[in-house]
Design a protein around this motif. Sequence first.
Motif, short mmCIF file in Angstrom:
data_model
loop_
_atom_site.label_atom_id
_atom_site.label_comp_id
_atom_site.label_asym_id
_atom_site.label_seq_id
_atom_site.Cartn_x
_atom_site.Cartn_y
_atom_site.Cartn_z
N LEU A 144 -32.67 -17.34 -28.75
CA LEU A 144 -32.70 -18.60 -28.00
C LEU A 144 -33.87 -18.51 -27.03
O LEU A 144 -33.92 -17.59 -26.19
CB LEU A 144 -31.37 -18.79 -27.25
N LEU A 145 -34.83 -19.41 -27.16
CA LEU A 145 -36.04 -19.37 -26.34
C LEU A 145 -35.94 -20.42 -25.24
O LEU A 145 -35.74 -21.61 -25.51
CB LEU A 145 -37.27 -19.67 -27.22
N GLU A 146 -36.05 -19.98 -23.99
CA GLU A 146 -35.87 -20.87 -22.85
C GLU A 146 -37.05 -20.76 -21.89
O GLU A 146 -37.45 -19.66 -21.51
CB GLU A 146 -34.56 -20.53 -22.13
N LEU A 147 -37.58 -21.90 -21.49
CA LEU A 147 -38.76 -21.96 -20.62
C LEU A 147 -38.53 -21.34 -19.23
O LEU A 147 -39.36 -20.59 -18.73
CB LEU A 147 -39.18 -23.43 -20.49
N VAL A 188 -27.25 -26.82 -22.02
CA VAL A 188 -25.89 -26.84 -22.57
C VAL A 188 -25.91 -26.95 -24.09
O VAL A 188 -25.18 -26.24 -24.79
CB VAL A 188 -25.08 -28.01 -21.94
N ALA A 189 -26.79 -27.82 -24.63
CA ALA A 189 -26.83 -28.02 -26.08
C ALA A 189 -27.26 -26.73 -26.79
O ALA A 189 -26.64 -26.32 -27.79
CB ALA A 189 -27.77 -29.16 -26.44
N GLY A 190 -28.32 -26.07 -26.29
CA GLY A 190 -28.79 -24.84 -26.93
C GLY A 190 -27.75 -23.74 -26.84
O GLY A 190 -27.53 -22.98 -27.81
N ALA A 205 -48.05 -26.45 -17.07
CA ALA A 205 -49.03 -25.68 -17.85
C ALA A 205 -48.80 -25.95 -19.34
O ALA A 205 -49.73 -26.16 -20.11
CB ALA A 205 -48.89 -24.19 -17.54
N TRP A 206 -47.49 -26.00 -19.72
CA TRP A 206 -47.16 -26.33 -21.12
C TRP A 206 -47.69 -27.72 -21.46
O TRP A 206 -48.35 -27.93 -22.47
CB TRP A 206 -45.64 -26.27 -21.32
N ARG A 207 -47.40 -28.68 -20.55
CA ARG A 207 -47.82 -30.07 -20.80
C ARG A 207 -49.33 -30.16 -20.99
O ARG A 207 -49.83 -30.89 -21.84
CB ARG A 207 -47.40 -30.93 -19.59
N LEU A 214 -27.23 -26.28 -8.78
CA LEU A 214 -28.62 -26.75 -8.73
C LEU A 214 -28.75 -28.11 -9.41
O LEU A 214 -29.74 -28.80 -9.27
CB LEU A 214 -29.56 -25.76 -9.43
N GLY A 215 -27.75 -28.46 -10.21
CA GLY A 215 -27.75 -29.74 -10.93
C GLY A 215 -26.31 -30.18 -11.15
O GLY A 215 -25.58 -30.41 -10.19
N ALA A 216 -25.91 -30.22 -12.44
CA ALA A 216 -24.57 -30.74 -12.80
C ALA A 216 -23.48 -29.97 -12.08
O ALA A 216 -23.53 -28.74 -11.98
CB ALA A 216 -24.38 -30.64 -14.31
N ARG A 256 -36.13 -30.05 -8.03
CA ARG A 256 -36.67 -31.33 -8.52
C ARG A 256 -36.62 -31.38 -10.05
O ARG A 256 -36.99 -30.42 -10.71
CB ARG A 256 -38.12 -31.50 -8.09
N TYR A 257 -36.17 -32.51 -10.58
CA TYR A 257 -36.13 -32.73 -12.03
C TYR A 257 -36.97 -33.97 -12.34
O TYR A 257 -36.56 -35.09 -12.06
CB TYR A 257 -34.70 -33.00 -12.51
N GLY A 258 -38.16 -33.75 -12.92
CA GLY A 258 -39.04 -34.89 -13.24
C GLY A 258 -38.44 -35.79 -14.31
O GLY A 258 -38.54 -37.01 -14.25
#
Length: 545
Positions: A86-89, A67-69, A41-43, A109-111, A477-479
């Motif tokens: 800190l704003l996170e989607l 991690v960076a934020g 929706a953002w895209r 879920l990832g790393a 899923r990570y596009g």
Amino acid sequence: MTLRRRDFIGASAGALALAGCESSPTIDGGFTGIDVARGHAWRDGAGRGAAPAETRRTRVVIAGGGVAGLAAARALRLAGIEDFVLLELEDGAGGNARGGRVHGIACPLGAHYLPVPGDHAHEVQDLLEELGLRRRVAGRWEYDERHLCHSPQERLFFRGEWQDGLLPLHGVGADTLAQYQRFARRVDALQREAHFTIPAFRAPLTPTVLALDAEPFATWLDREGLSDPQLRWYLDYCCRDDYGAGTAHVSAWAGIHYFASRHGFHPPGDDSGDGEREAVLTWPEGNGWLTQRLAAPLGDRLRAGHVVLRVADVRHGVEVDAWDAATRRVVRWEAERCIVALPAFIAARVVEGPPAFLRQAAAHLQYAPWLVANMHLRGPLQDRPGAAPSWDNVVYGTRGLGYVDARHQTLDPTPRATVLSWYRPLGPSGFDGATAAEGRRRLLDAPWSAWRDELLAELSVPHPDLRELATRIDITRYGHAMAIPTPGLLSQIGLQRPSSGRGQLSNQEQIVRSHGRLQFAHADWAGYSIFEEAFTRGHLAGSVA
Ligand SMILES: Cc1cc2nc3c(=O)[nH]c(=O)nc-3n(C[C@H](O)[C@H](O)[C@H](O)COP(=O)(O)OP(=O)(O)OC[C@H]3O[C@@H](n4cnc5c(N)ncnc54)[C@H](O)[C@@H]3O)c2cc1C
């Protein structure tokens, strides 16, 4: 990559066994972890151009809670700056390093791991000390044993049985062993000649580094006469594991950096490895253990479910417009500065009048899509002969990278239900010739059951009873999971160095890409993605005065 036929037969036997039979209706599952619809929706421009329903003020806005934020937020607090948001989607912080649960069992879920950091990653060392993972004992640094990966760490299913470690050894010939030795000597020589550090920006960009950066790793290996199929499978596996793409698609710098920046490459019989530098920290929920602790002190300064739509450096400060998914309104934040901890391709779209270095990075970076499947098993698996169940279990010759067992770190030896996390990179590799864009399309279009079937086909080879024991599979899923360190990234767009030679810059200014009141921090600025790169860049951006 060439796979010998007899190596491949074992891997494909499970796929054949499954062909033609319908998948078990008893395995539930679906997609989880990432709100693909919100991202799209953002895209597609949702909320953009809408007048803000409200304007708020704060001193610093951090856009993006990976991690960076989170590292930037910690650095602000260390500097005594408590007035920030800190704003996170997504609905929680952590980005690619979040944890989840399947039937109550924690899993990544990832790393999922962090190698014990060397002295160049002193910001990460400080964090680990703060979290109680590292402390000085009798003048030496020690890591908390409970969080170091327990033994046995890795095994490979190769030629019908499990072997210790991931380098193929069972029944390999003298030619293969000789090539292992030769590759080890080349890594060793380059390590002394060029310096490889984590984070990478702490090593100079020497002519050797730039020459390695200029060509694909596979081309360099061909020229060196390193063509042995087992060696090439292993190196391709390593590149897919760390970079999401194979040896033909990453630079020779990236291929060598994988070994030279950490533990080197140790062929059989070489005991020179430094055990401490090869140790990794891991948790049932993966690096979510770290990001949860980074997020905990933020309280309501962490605004999850907030999609950053616009970042503008205006006359007297910055304006950041964010769409709040809960209230479905746009909120404007006015601040002194903004730390843009977003992937470069997103930053280039939200930053108004993006600087040339950002446009250039967004145009050049290619991203590997990824998938992580967490499979709940109601009991322990049967096993093929050979090495004992390990934390990381890899099947030779498969598209996936094998699985980690979420219960490996438990101190309770009772056999019981567990979750296996299966990692599947979809970046370009020697397997099917698909590009990253094609992998991304497949990731979005294929139903979850297609991934279930691929997983079962791969892992049923070493574990024939997998289908009967599996109860649920949750797929994340990570596009655009991570930047691929393609040839030329270091030299052409100078990701790790400032593009202009503006006099004497401090170390911090050289590393943190700044544009007016905006500082950019994300693993993308290293050209490849690991915790240490994301954390250090976020920390330095948060420390800018
Ligand atoms: C499957 C997988 C496995 C991995 N395994 C490991 C591992 O074991 N060890 C390791 O060191 N590294 C691993 N990595 C690399 C990992 O990417 C880095 O370690 C690190 O987490 C990157 O952090 P980051 O902050 O740079 O980026 P990201 O995690 O990309 O953070 C960016 C954040 O910005 C948010 N965002 C995006 N758009 C918007 C918007 N418009 N508004 C607000 N927020 C937005 C995102 O939701 C995200 O939270 C893995 C990555 C993946 C995908």
